[in-house]
Enzyme design. Structure first.
Site, PDB file in Angstrom:
ATOM      1  N   HIS A  68     -29.053 -11.351  57.272  1.00  0.00           N
ATOM      2  CA  HIS A  68     -29.051 -10.270  56.260  1.00  0.00           C
ATOM      3  C   HIS A  68     -28.196 -10.633  55.037  1.00  0.00           C
ATOM      4  CE1 HIS A  68     -30.999  -8.295  59.604  1.00  0.00           C
ATOM      5  NE2 HIS A  68     -29.975  -8.639  60.347  1.00  0.00           N
ATOM      6  N   GLU A 106     -23.282  -5.434  59.622  1.00  0.00           N
ATOM      7  CA  GLU A 106     -23.715  -6.663  60.279  1.00  0.00           C
ATOM      8  C   GLU A 106     -23.620  -7.857  59.335  1.00  0.00           C
ATOM      9  OE1 GLU A 106     -27.752  -6.591  61.712  1.00  0.00           O
ATOM     10  OE2 GLU A 106     -27.667  -8.674  62.409  1.00  0.00           O
ATOM     11  N   HIS A 161     -26.448 -13.015  64.232  1.00  0.00           N
ATOM     12  CA  HIS A 161     -26.704 -11.583  64.052  1.00  0.00           C
ATOM     13  C   HIS A 161     -25.819 -10.742  64.962  1.00  0.00           C
ATOM     14  CE1 HIS A 161     -30.504 -11.758  61.641  1.00  0.00           C
ATOM     15  NE2 HIS A 161     -30.449 -13.016  62.071  1.00  0.00           N
ATOM     16  N   GLU A 238     -27.691 -12.687  68.971  1.00  0.00           N
ATOM     17  CA  GLU A 238     -27.181 -11.340  68.722  1.00  0.00           C
ATOM     18  C   GLU A 238     -25.844 -11.308  69.442  1.00  0.00           C
ATOM     19  OE1 GLU A 238     -28.599  -9.216  66.775  1.00  0.00           O
ATOM     20  OE2 GLU A 238     -30.774  -9.495  66.818  1.00  0.00           O
TER      21      GLU A 238
HETATM   22 ZN   LIG Z   1     -29.642  -8.878  62.352  1.00  0.00          ZN
END
Ligand SMILES: [Zn+2]
Length: 273
Positions: A68, A106, A161, A238
């Protein structure tokens, strides 16, 4: 007591890493006894470890994709443009990512871990290609995120992430790997090998394996453009569930971010040596 144990663990990890790197490096192997003989003070320990580690990733290229970007939410039209997801369908260029309940984004977390990881890898002589180095803009799109690693002919690429699952009690990390039967099957074997090393390494951060996604922390995915479009071995991680208060409080701490970077670095060193 906890601080002392933590220091011992860090030192043991550093010694293990340096010995792994040197034992299989193409440069002349370092004798562990040399480490002992020159380790006369804490400052010497640190510089000795760095010197040995510097050679272990020489000539290797690693692509780091910090998930992101800070400007994504303010550029919804750009972010929502449809791009090739590599599996015959189109998908949004990117998303704005998730955030903790306290508003820790994030994109901030992923950049922090990515920069910590970049520093560790560069200290070992690796060439590091960063998808982004700040949170000022939007994107790039998933197509470009994959292309950056491809164009660099990265030996391994990793997309970092934090998950955003609102179901009660869901927590932990998981590694996303290419499906062996998908368009990216060619990179699946190496990616899966790295993914397993990463899963095994990442538990040392104290973050548990996900209790809601994947199997033992590994989840094959065929819908991620960042994996489908990659021509080099690649995984996503993640690092935890930012919507879970326990995970979020870990993820916003610099200590956890540094140990996450160290765990990823350790897996990369193992994979590339
Ligand atoms: Zn993400």
């Amino acid at each position: 007591m906890n601080k002392f144990l933590g220091l011992v663990l860090v030192l043991l990890t550093a010694l293990l890493l340096s010995s792994c790197g040197s034992s299989s490096s193409t440069s002349p192997p370092e004798d562990p006894s040399t480490i002992e003989s020159t380790t006369t003070a804490p400052t010497t320990t640190s510089s000795t470890t760095t010197t040995i580690a510097r050679h272990s990733l020489s000539g290797k290229v690693i692509a780091i994709d910090a998930g992101h970007n800070g400007g994504n939410a303010a550029h919804s039209a750009d972010i929502n443009q449809l791009v090739d997801a590599g599996n015959g369908v189109t998908k949004a260029c990117d998303t704005s990512g998730t955030a903790s309940n306290e508003g820790y984004a994030e994109y901030e977390f992923t950049l922090s871990v990515s920069k910590d990881l970049q520093a560790l890898l560069q200290a070992q002589g690796a060439t590091v290609v960063m998808v982004r180095t700040d949170s000022a803009g939007w994107g790039p799109c998933i197509t470009q995120r994959a292309k950056i690693g491809n164009d660099a002919h990265a030996d391994i690429a990793i997309s970092i992430h934090g998950d955003g699952n609102d179901s009660a009690g869901t927590r932990g990390f998981h590694v996303l790997v290419p499906q062996t039967t998908n368009v990216n099957a060619a990179i699946a074997p190496a990616s899966n090998r790295f993914g397993t090393l990463l899963r095994d390494s990442f538990v040392t951060t104290g973050m548990p394996v996900s209790n809601y996604l994947g199997t033992n922390g590994i989840m094959p995915r065929g819908d991620l453009g960042g994996l489908n479009l990659s021509t080099v071995p690649k995984v996503f991680i993640e690092c935890g569930n930012m919507r879970n208060a326990t995970d979020a409080s870990m993820m916003r701490s610099g200590t956890f971010q540094q140990s996450a970077a160290a765990a990823i670095d350790a897996a990369i060193v193992q994979f590339l040596n």
